[in-house]
Motif scaffolding. Structure first.
Motif, PDB file in Angstrom:
ATOM      1  N   MET A  82       0.847  -1.200   0.000  1.00 23.88           N
ATOM      2  CA  MET A  82       0.000   0.000   0.000  1.00 23.88           C
ATOM      3  C   MET A  82       0.887   1.256   0.000  1.00 23.88           C
ATOM      4  O   MET A  82       1.901   1.318   0.680  1.00 23.88           O
ATOM      5  N   SER A  83       0.488   2.258  -0.776  1.00 24.38           N
ATOM      6  CA  SER A  83       1.286   3.474  -0.889  1.00 24.38           C
ATOM      7  C   SER A  83       1.303   4.239   0.432  1.00 24.38           C
ATOM      8  O   SER A  83       0.309   4.296   1.151  1.00 24.38           O
ATOM      9  N   ALA A  84       2.463   4.839   0.735  1.00 30.74           N
ATOM     10  CA  ALA A  84       2.561   5.684   1.925  1.00 30.74           C
ATOM     11  C   ALA A  84       2.232   7.125   1.586  1.00 30.74           C
ATOM     12  O   ALA A  84       2.263   7.984   2.460  1.00 30.74           O
ATOM     13  N   CYS A  85       1.904   7.383   0.339  1.00 34.49           N
ATOM     14  CA  CYS A  85       1.699   8.759  -0.121  1.00 34.49           C
ATOM     15  C   CYS A  85       0.346   9.289   0.342  1.00 34.49           C
ATOM     16  O   CYS A  85      -0.697   8.695   0.068  1.00 34.49           O
ATOM     17  N   ILE A  86       0.382  10.457   1.002  1.00 37.67           N
ATOM     18  CA  ILE A  86      -0.865  11.007   1.566  1.00 37.67           C
ATOM     19  C   ILE A  86      -1.873  11.376   0.476  1.00 37.67           C
ATOM     20  O   ILE A  86      -3.083  11.170   0.646  1.00 37.67           O
ATOM     21  N   PHE A  87      -1.412  11.891  -0.662  1.00 39.16           N
ATOM     22  CA  PHE A  87      -2.373  12.266  -1.712  1.00 39.16           C
ATOM     23  C   PHE A  87      -2.903  11.046  -2.455  1.00 39.16           C
ATOM     24  O   PHE A  87      -4.047  11.067  -2.926  1.00 39.16           O
ATOM     25  N   LEU A 122      -6.882  21.813  -4.201  1.00 34.31           N
ATOM     26  CA  LEU A 122      -5.795  21.027  -4.787  1.00 34.31           C
ATOM     27  C   LEU A 122      -6.384  20.064  -5.809  1.00 34.31           C
ATOM     28  O   LEU A 122      -7.385  19.393  -5.526  1.00 34.31           O
ATOM     29  N   ILE A 123      -5.779  20.024  -6.988  1.00 33.68           N
ATOM     30  CA  ILE A 123      -6.210  19.096  -8.039  1.00 33.68           C
ATOM     31  C   ILE A 123      -5.047  18.139  -8.285  1.00 33.68           C
ATOM     32  O   ILE A 123      -3.919  18.586  -8.550  1.00 33.68           O
ATOM     33  N   VAL A 124      -5.317  16.845  -8.173  1.00 31.19           N
ATOM     34  CA  VAL A 124      -4.248  15.848  -8.295  1.00 31.19           C
ATOM     35  C   VAL A 124      -4.666  14.760  -9.276  1.00 31.19           C
ATOM     36  O   VAL A 124      -5.850  14.433  -9.381  1.00 31.19           O
ATOM     37  N   PRO A 125      -3.670  14.169  -9.969  1.00 30.40           N
ATOM     38  CA  PRO A 125      -3.972  12.924 -10.679  1.00 30.40           C
ATOM     39  C   PRO A 125      -4.144  11.810  -9.663  1.00 30.40           C
ATOM     40  O   PRO A 125      -3.470  11.810  -8.625  1.00 30.40           O
ATOM     41  N   LYS A 126      -5.056  10.868  -9.917  1.00 26.54           N
ATOM     42  CA  LYS A 126      -5.199   9.738  -8.988  1.00 26.54           C
ATOM     43  C   LYS A 126      -3.955   8.857  -9.013  1.00 26.54           C
ATOM     44  O   LYS A 126      -3.583   8.279  -8.006  1.00 26.54           O
ATOM     45  N   ARG A 127      -3.326   8.779 -10.166  1.00 29.72           N
ATOM     46  CA  ARG A 127      -2.103   7.976 -10.314  1.00 29.72           C
ATOM     47  C   ARG A 127      -0.938   8.720  -9.678  1.00 29.72           C
ATOM     48  O   ARG A 127      -0.814   9.933  -9.840  1.00 29.72           O
ATOM     49  N   ILE A 175       2.309  10.426  -9.344  1.00 28.10           N
ATOM     50  CA  ILE A 175       3.368  11.036 -10.156  1.00 28.10           C
ATOM     51  C   ILE A 175       4.088  11.973  -9.195  1.00 28.10           C
ATOM     52  O   ILE A 175       3.459  12.823  -8.557  1.00 28.10           O
ATOM     53  N   GLU A 176       5.408  11.822  -9.075  1.00 25.68           N
ATOM     54  CA  GLU A 176       6.128  12.510  -7.993  1.00 25.68           C
ATOM     55  C   GLU A 176       6.104  14.030  -8.126  1.00 25.68           C
ATOM     56  O   GLU A 176       5.875  14.753  -7.151  1.00 25.68           O
ATOM     57  N   SER A 177       6.380  14.528  -9.304  1.00 21.98           N
ATOM     58  CA  SER A 177       6.388  15.982  -9.496  1.00 21.98           C
ATOM     59  C   SER A 177       6.205  16.269 -10.979  1.00 21.98           C
ATOM     60  O   SER A 177       6.202  15.351 -11.815  1.00 21.98           O
ATOM     61  N   VAL A 225       4.633  17.938  -0.624  1.00 20.51           N
ATOM     62  CA  VAL A 225       4.017  16.625  -0.866  1.00 20.51           C
ATOM     63  C   VAL A 225       4.455  16.172  -2.249  1.00 20.51           C
ATOM     64  O   VAL A 225       4.170  16.858  -3.248  1.00 20.51           O
ATOM     65  N   PHE A 226       5.130  15.025  -2.298  1.00 15.98           N
ATOM     66  CA  PHE A 226       5.731  14.585  -3.560  1.00 15.98           C
ATOM     67  C   PHE A 226       4.799  13.648  -4.324  1.00 15.98           C
ATOM     68  O   PHE A 226       5.145  12.531  -4.678  1.00 15.98           O
ATOM     69  N   HIS A 227       3.594  14.165  -4.531  1.00 17.67           N
ATOM     70  CA  HIS A 227       2.589  13.625  -5.460  1.00 17.67           C
ATOM     71  C   HIS A 227       2.086  14.881  -6.162  1.00 17.67           C
ATOM     72  O   HIS A 227       1.503  15.757  -5.506  1.00 17.67           O
ATOM     73  N   VAL A 228       2.353  14.969  -7.450  1.00 19.49           N
ATOM     74  CA  VAL A 228       2.141  16.250  -8.141  1.00 19.49           C
ATOM     75  C   VAL A 228       0.720  16.782  -7.921  1.00 19.49           C
ATOM     76  O   VAL A 228      -0.249  16.012  -7.906  1.00 19.49           O
ATOM     77  N   HIS A 229       0.614  18.092  -7.713  1.00 19.51           N
ATOM     78  CA  HIS A 229      -0.691  18.700  -7.445  1.00 19.51           C
ATOM     79  C   HIS A 229      -0.682  20.125  -7.963  1.00 19.51           C
ATOM     80  O   HIS A 229       0.365  20.779  -8.022  1.00 19.51           O
TER      81      HIS A 229
END
Ligand code: 5GP
Ligand code: ZN
Length: 114
Positions: A1-6, A40-45, A47-49, A96-100
C-alpha cells in the motif's frame, strides 16, 4: 500500500473535503487554505512531481486545467481572476511529492510570489 498522503486522499482512504472527481483526477480543499478559495487538483495515479511529466500525460494535464476552469467558474473566480500553482522541488516549496495543482482565488494576489 502506498505511503503517499495524496494517493490515500484520492483513494478515499484519508478523509478530505472533495470538490470533484473523475476516473483520473481528484480535487479537494487544501487543509491550510492560503486564500478564500484554495483547492488542490491531483492525478489519482502517483506522479512525484511535474518533472516526471511526458507527452503521455498530455490528456491528463488538459483534464486538470479544464477541471480548474470548471471549479473557478462554479465559485465565480473567473470574474476577477485566479491562480494555478505547481511547486516543483524543495526550493520551490513542494512538500508533498505527489504532483498537485493549487487553484487559488478570492483575494488579490501579489507578484512575484514569495
Ligand atoms: P506543496 O507545498 O507541496 O506545494 O503543497 C502541499 C499542500 O498540501 C499544502 O498546501 C498543504 O496545506 C496541503 N496538505 C498537506 N497535507 C494535507 C492533507 O492531509 N489534507 C489536505 N486537504 N491538504 C493537505
Ligand atoms: Zn501519491
Amino acid at each position: 500500500m502506498s505511503a503517499c498522503i495524496f494517493c490515500k486522499i484520492a483513494a478515499g482512504e484519508i478523509p478530505s473535503k472533495k470538490v470533484m472527481e473523475t476516473d483520473t483526477i481528484f480535487a479537494f480543499e487544501d487543509i491550510h487554505p492560503q486564500a478564500p478559495a484554495h483547492i488542490l487538483i491531483v492525478p489519482k495515479r502517483h506522479i512525484e512531481s511535474s518533472l516526471a511529466f511526458s507527452k503521455d500525460e498530455a490528456s491528463l494535464l488538459c483534464e486538470i486545467f479544464l477541471a480548474a476552469n470548471d471549479i473557478a467558474r462554479q465559485r465565480g473566480l473567473d470574474k476577477k481572476g485566479f491562480r494555478i500553482v505547481t511547486n516543483t522541488g524543495l526550493e520551490a516549496g513542494q512538500s508533498v511529492f505527489h504532483v498537485h495543482f493549487h487553484l487559488l482565488g478570492g483575494r488579490p494576489m501579489g507578484w512575484p510570489p514569495g
